[in-house]
Design a protein around this motif. Structure first.
Motif, PDB file in Angstrom:
ATOM      1  N   LEU A 127       4.302   6.403  -5.674  1.00 49.65           N
ATOM      2  CA  LEU A 127       3.268   6.942  -4.796  1.00 49.65           C
ATOM      3  C   LEU A 127       1.869   6.671  -5.344  1.00 49.65           C
ATOM      4  N   LEU A 128       1.638   7.016  -6.608  1.00 50.96           N
ATOM      5  CA  LEU A 128       0.311   6.839  -7.194  1.00 50.96           C
ATOM      6  C   LEU A 128      -0.062   5.357  -7.280  1.00 50.96           C
ATOM      7  N   GLY A 129       0.863   4.543  -7.781  1.00 49.73           N
ATOM      8  CA  GLY A 129       0.577   3.112  -7.901  1.00 49.73           C
ATOM      9  C   GLY A 129       0.301   2.472  -6.554  1.00 49.73           C
ATOM     10  N   GLY A 130       1.089   2.857  -5.559  1.00 46.85           N
ATOM     11  CA  GLY A 130       0.921   2.297  -4.229  1.00 46.85           C
ATOM     12  C   GLY A 130      -0.385   2.681  -3.590  1.00 46.85           C
ATOM     13  N   LEU A 177      -7.703  -0.112  -3.317  1.00 45.92           N
ATOM     14  CA  LEU A 177      -8.396  -1.308  -3.797  1.00 45.92           C
ATOM     15  C   LEU A 177      -8.356  -2.461  -2.804  1.00 45.92           C
ATOM     16  N   GLY A 178      -7.763  -2.219  -1.637  1.00 49.09           N
ATOM     17  CA  GLY A 178      -7.709  -3.253  -0.614  1.00 49.09           C
ATOM     18  C   GLY A 178      -6.552  -4.218  -0.779  1.00 49.09           C
ATOM     19  N   LEU A 179      -5.619  -3.912  -1.665  1.00 50.44           N
ATOM     20  CA  LEU A 179      -4.435  -4.749  -1.832  1.00 50.44           C
ATOM     21  C   LEU A 179      -3.403  -4.393  -0.765  1.00 50.44           C
ATOM     22  N   LYS A 180      -2.542  -5.342  -0.467  1.00 48.29           N
ATOM     23  CA  LYS A 180      -1.538  -5.127   0.571  1.00 48.29           C
ATOM     24  C   LYS A 180      -0.331  -4.393   0.015  1.00 48.29           C
ATOM     25  N   ILE A 181       0.030  -3.279   0.650  1.00 51.38           N
ATOM     26  CA  ILE A 181       1.232  -2.542   0.270  1.00 51.38           C
ATOM     27  C   ILE A 181       1.851  -1.960   1.530  1.00 51.38           C
ATOM     28  N   PRO A 182       3.179  -2.015   1.666  1.00 48.56           N
ATOM     29  CA  PRO A 182       3.806  -1.421   2.857  1.00 48.56           C
ATOM     30  C   PRO A 182       3.459   0.068   2.958  1.00 48.56           C
ATOM     31  N   THR A 199       9.321  -9.996 -10.136  1.00 50.59           N
ATOM     32  CA  THR A 199       7.903  -9.940  -9.758  1.00 50.59           C
ATOM     33  C   THR A 199       7.506  -8.656  -9.040  1.00 50.59           C
ATOM     34  N   ASN A 200       8.426  -8.059  -8.301  1.00 56.83           N
ATOM     35  CA  ASN A 200       8.101  -6.890  -7.477  1.00 56.83           C
ATOM     36  C   ASN A 200       6.886  -7.159  -6.586  1.00 56.83           C
ATOM     37  N   LEU A 219       0.149 -11.676   0.088  1.00 54.20           N
ATOM     38  CA  LEU A 219       0.859 -11.070  -1.034  1.00 54.20           C
ATOM     39  C   LEU A 219       0.931  -9.558  -0.830  1.00 54.20           C
ATOM     40  N   TRP A 220       2.144  -9.018  -0.938  1.00 57.07           N
ATOM     41  CA  TRP A 220       2.359  -7.576  -0.768  1.00 57.07           C
ATOM     42  C   TRP A 220       2.956  -6.993  -2.043  1.00 57.07           C
ATOM     43  N   ILE A 221       2.439  -5.839  -2.424  1.00 58.14           N
ATOM     44  CA  ILE A 221       2.874  -5.184  -3.661  1.00 58.14           C
ATOM     45  C   ILE A 221       3.943  -4.149  -3.344  1.00 58.14           C
ATOM     46  N   ILE A 222       5.040  -4.177  -4.095  1.00 61.54           N
ATOM     47  CA  ILE A 222       6.100  -3.172  -3.954  1.00 61.54           C
ATOM     48  C   ILE A 222       6.526  -2.721  -5.353  1.00 61.54           C
ATOM     49  N   ASP A 223       7.303  -1.669  -5.405  1.00 63.23           N
ATOM     50  CA  ASP A 223       7.970  -1.234  -6.637  1.00 63.23           C
ATOM     51  C   ASP A 223       7.015  -0.978  -7.805  1.00 63.23           C
ATOM     52  N   ASN A 224       6.346   0.159  -7.742  1.00 62.93           N
ATOM     53  CA  ASN A 224       5.497   0.608  -8.851  1.00 62.93           C
ATOM     54  C   ASN A 224       6.161   1.718  -9.659  1.00 62.93           C
TER      55      ASN A 224
END
Length: 259
Positions: free
Chosen positions: A54-57, A63-68, A143-144, A152-157
């Motif tokens: 939750l916090l990482g996402g 920060l404007g990064l892509k996350i589901p 890579t997560n 690029l989408w960020i997952i799994d923090n």
């Protein structure tokens, strides 16, 4: 900066496990009709992994990064009664209550650094964010990261903030850097670290950090092993992040040296 409220949905169907994940997440359907990747509170690292997710996402999103989209997911005990696999059945039983889900990105491909390009600013932000939150799980082997709709989408923090697994010693981590950044899958592309650090410190104000931390459900902070109260734990996360941000120049230098 306007923050996004996190919706709460109910799990109505267990579809299939994602066995490549160590904590056995699963694709599920919710009562809003959408599919989600469900992270279970009853899995190995328990509720602390959900807090880190939750916090990482939400920090990444700020920060404007892509996350589901992240959602809270209510799970009742009815699904475990119809599940034939004993391992999954136990996981469902131990996870009754509030869990965390990520919107399922249909057709997304695991990020491969040999195939997909990432712009230097995005790579630099991801590298520094992972340094800030001590995310040990963003390597070439795992890579997560996903490639979806040419982005690029960020997952799994969930492996971040590992200091919170022992609250008795959490303050020892305040002045530590993050040497494992040398293994980060995006480090090679992260050539705008100084510029990214300015953006990060501009965006992640104390107010933004406090607001993100306030989203942690109270029940996730209540564990017998915790030596701190929920309010003390929230304050510890805030202190940790603010100290790291004040020392971000040391993380920039560490990452630059590793490059």
């Amino acid at each position: 900066m306007k923050t996004i409220e996190i919706r709460t949905v109910n799990v109505v169907q267990y579809i299939n496990p994602l066995r490549e994940g160590g904590s056995l997440p699963a694709i599920v359907k919710a009562d809003d009709g959408f599919l989600y990747v469900l992270k279970f509170r009853g899995a190995g690292q328990g509720k602390k992994a959900l807090i880190a997710e939750l916090l990482g996402g939400e920090l990444a999103r700020a920060l404007g990064l892509k996350i589901p989209e992240l959602v809270f997911m209510n799970l009742d005990d009815s699904l475990s009664k119809t599940e034939p696999d004993e391992e999954i059945q136990d996981l469902l039983k131990f996870s009754v209550g509030l869990n965390l889900g990520l919107h399922f990105l249909s057709g997304a491909i695991t990020y491969d650094p040999l195939v997909f390009e990432v712009d230097a600013m995005t790579a630099s932000k991801v590298v520094l964010l992972d340094s800030l939150i001590s995310n040990i799980d963003r390597t070439a082997k795992n890579t997560n990261l996903l490639h979806w709709n040419k982005e690029l989408w960020i997952i799994d923090n969930g492996a971040s903030f590992y200091f919170h697994h022992n609250w008795a010693t959490w303050e020892n981590h305040l002045t530590r850097t993050f040497p494992l950044i040398k293994d980060h899958v995006l480090l090679k592309n992260a050539s705008h670290l100084e510029e990214a650090s300015k953006d990060i410190t501009d965006v992640l104000s104390q107010h933004v950090i406090r607001d993100i931390i306030s989203k942690i459900p109270e029940e996730w902070l209540l564990e017998e092993s915790n030596t701190l109260s929920p309010n003390e734990i929230r304050a510890a996360y805030a202190t940790y992040l603010n100290v790291k941000l004040n020392r971000i120049h040391t993380l920039v230098k560490e990452a630059e040296d590793a490059r």
